[in-house]
Design an enzyme around this catalytic site. Structure first.
Site, PDB file in Angstrom:
ATOM      1  N   GLY A   1     -10.697   1.651  -0.919  1.00  0.00           N
ATOM      2  CA  GLY A   1      -9.275   1.781  -1.234  1.00  0.00           C
ATOM      3  C   GLY A   1      -8.451   0.897  -0.322  1.00  0.00           C
ATOM      4  N   GLU A   2      -7.206   1.285  -0.073  1.00  0.00           N
ATOM      5  CA  GLU A   2      -6.277   0.562   0.807  1.00  0.00           C
ATOM      6  C   GLU A   2      -5.799  -0.758   0.213  1.00  0.00           C
ATOM      7  OE1 GLU A   2      -8.097  -0.231   4.582  1.00  0.00           O
ATOM      8  OE2 GLU A   2      -8.558   1.865   5.000  1.00  0.00           O
ATOM      9  N   GLY A   3      -6.320  -1.176  -0.936  1.00  0.00           N
ATOM     10  CA  GLY A   3      -6.062  -2.516  -1.428  1.00  0.00           C
ATOM     11  C   GLY A   3      -7.075  -3.517  -0.935  1.00  0.00           C
TER      12      GLY A   3
ATOM     13  N   VAL B   1       0.862  -1.179   0.000  1.00  0.00           N
ATOM     14  CA  VAL B   1       0.000   0.000   0.000  1.00  0.00           C
ATOM     15  C   VAL B   1       0.896   1.225   0.000  1.00  0.00           C
ATOM     16  CG1 VAL B   1      -1.735   1.330   1.258  1.00  0.00           C
ATOM     17  CG2 VAL B   1      -1.906  -1.167   1.174  1.00  0.00           C
TER      18      VAL B   1
ATOM     19  N   GLU C   1      -3.572   1.760  -2.227  1.00  0.00           N
ATOM     20  CA  GLU C   1      -3.089   3.130  -2.028  1.00  0.00           C
ATOM     21  C   GLU C   1      -3.847   3.817  -0.904  1.00  0.00           C
ATOM     22  OE1 GLU C   1      -5.742   5.239  -2.547  1.00  0.00           O
ATOM     23  OE2 GLU C   1      -6.805   3.465  -3.258  1.00  0.00           O
TER      24      GLU C   1
END
Length: 339
Positions: free
Chosen positions: A306-308, A72, A164
């Site tokens: 998000g964050e993966g 990330v 991300e």
């Protein structure tokens, strides 16, 4: 192999000629195995396709996931000066700390799906420049972030999950997608972390002004990455390229992660052949982007965190695909008659 050294953004598209291609023999071996397993051909649907995809890039008809790496990347953005986000940029560093202490969704999803998570903060105290006023990054800054992403990839991994974090980066993603694939800016813009109608209007206006300022670069995706992108977007591109050099399949996360990698697709469509998209984000521009890069996501769970997180969730499906592929008996082994 390792990613060949480059000294300019313009050299990135040409790397495709030096990078590994799909292994057709391994794909055929995986397909033959699927057709010998104790099930009607094609009855496991996309699980069979995912097993073949893994075989294609790992170069073996019986691929396995011994190590899944999750990266990330986090960055801050000058475009926030245009009021495009309801949260202050301090939240980026606060969320990075949350990742590092194990308290975020991505930590739980990586733990349950067997991925080793690393979070890489990219100069959070030095945001990129406001792209309505000039380039977001110099070529040097963009290349530095690209190589940070590339160097973070473990060449011994069997699959790479990418994500991300960055306040303002849904605006950056919409700008990159619009610059690379065209169409009305409004069709690429969504609420991100919770922008209201006025906030979405500010996002559209900022992107339109940014595109106007940098219109001479349209048609040059790598220059667009520096002009409109962020450090985490450049790092994602670097990680995608390093994974390709090492024959590591990649699972991209949602709209923001896909938009970063899509810059590579705009430069040369072959650069994302080794990439899956983990899920369809609820962010409205993602479906349009998936159509533009001809990718079918693994999951559709109405996620937009998000964050993966969506990519890590899809990793579980990929593991299931390989468990069936490698663990099921063939008709001959089971003593079951074939039609």
């Amino acid at each position: 192999m390792s990613l060949p050294s480059i000294s300019s953004l313009a050299e990135i598209p040409a790397l495709i000629e030096a990078l590994p291609a799909a292994d057709a023999a391994a794909a055929e071996a995986a397909r033959a195995r699927q057709n010998s397993l104790t099930k009607p051909p094609g009855s496991l649907g996309r699980l069979e396709q995912l097993a073949e995809f893994m075989a294609t890039w790992r170069g073996t008809g019986r691929p396995e996931i011994w190590r899944a790496q999750a990266l990330v990347f986090a960055g801050n953005h000058g475009i926030c000066a245009q009021g495009v986000n309801p949260y202050p940029q301090e939240v980026t560093a606060q969320m990075v700390a949350n990742f590092e202490s194990g308290g975020a969704a991505i930590n739980q999803l990586c733990a349950v799906n067997g991925a080793d998570l690393t979070v890489i903060a990219l100069e959070l105290g030095r945001p990129t420049a406001d792209f309505t006023q000039g380039p977001a990054m110099s070529e040097t800054d963009c290349l530095d972030a690209f190589w940070q992403g590339a160097s973070a990839v473990d060449e011994g991994a069997d699959v790479l999950v990418l994500g991300e974090m960055g306040i303002g980066n849904s605006t950056v993603a919409a700008a990159l997608a619009s610059a690379c694939f065209g169409g009305p800016v409004a069709e690429w813009v969504g609420p991100g972390t919770g922008s209201d109608k006025a906030g979405i209007t500010r996002k559209i206006d900022a992107i339109e002004r940014g595109l106007k300022r940098h219109e001479a670069l349209l048609g040059n995706p790598m220059a667009i990455l520096a002009a409109l992108g962020g450090r985490e977007q450049a790092a994602i591109c670097g990680a995608v390229m390093a994974a390709r050099a090492a024959r590591i399949p990649v699972i991209l996360d949602g709209f923001i992660c896909t938009a970063a990698a899509a810059v590579l697709y705009a430069a040369d469509k072959r650069l994302l052949d080794h990439c899956l998209v983990g899920h369809t984000s609820a962010e409205p521009g993602h479906r349009k982007l998936l159509a533009a890069i001809h990718k079918r996501p693994v999951l559709e769970f109405d996620m937009r965190l998000g964050e993966g997180s969506g990519a890590a969730l899809a990793l579980g499906i990929l593991r299931a695909a390989l468990a069936c592929h490698n663990g099921m008996a063939t008709f001959g082994e089971a003593g079951v008659s074939e039609a």
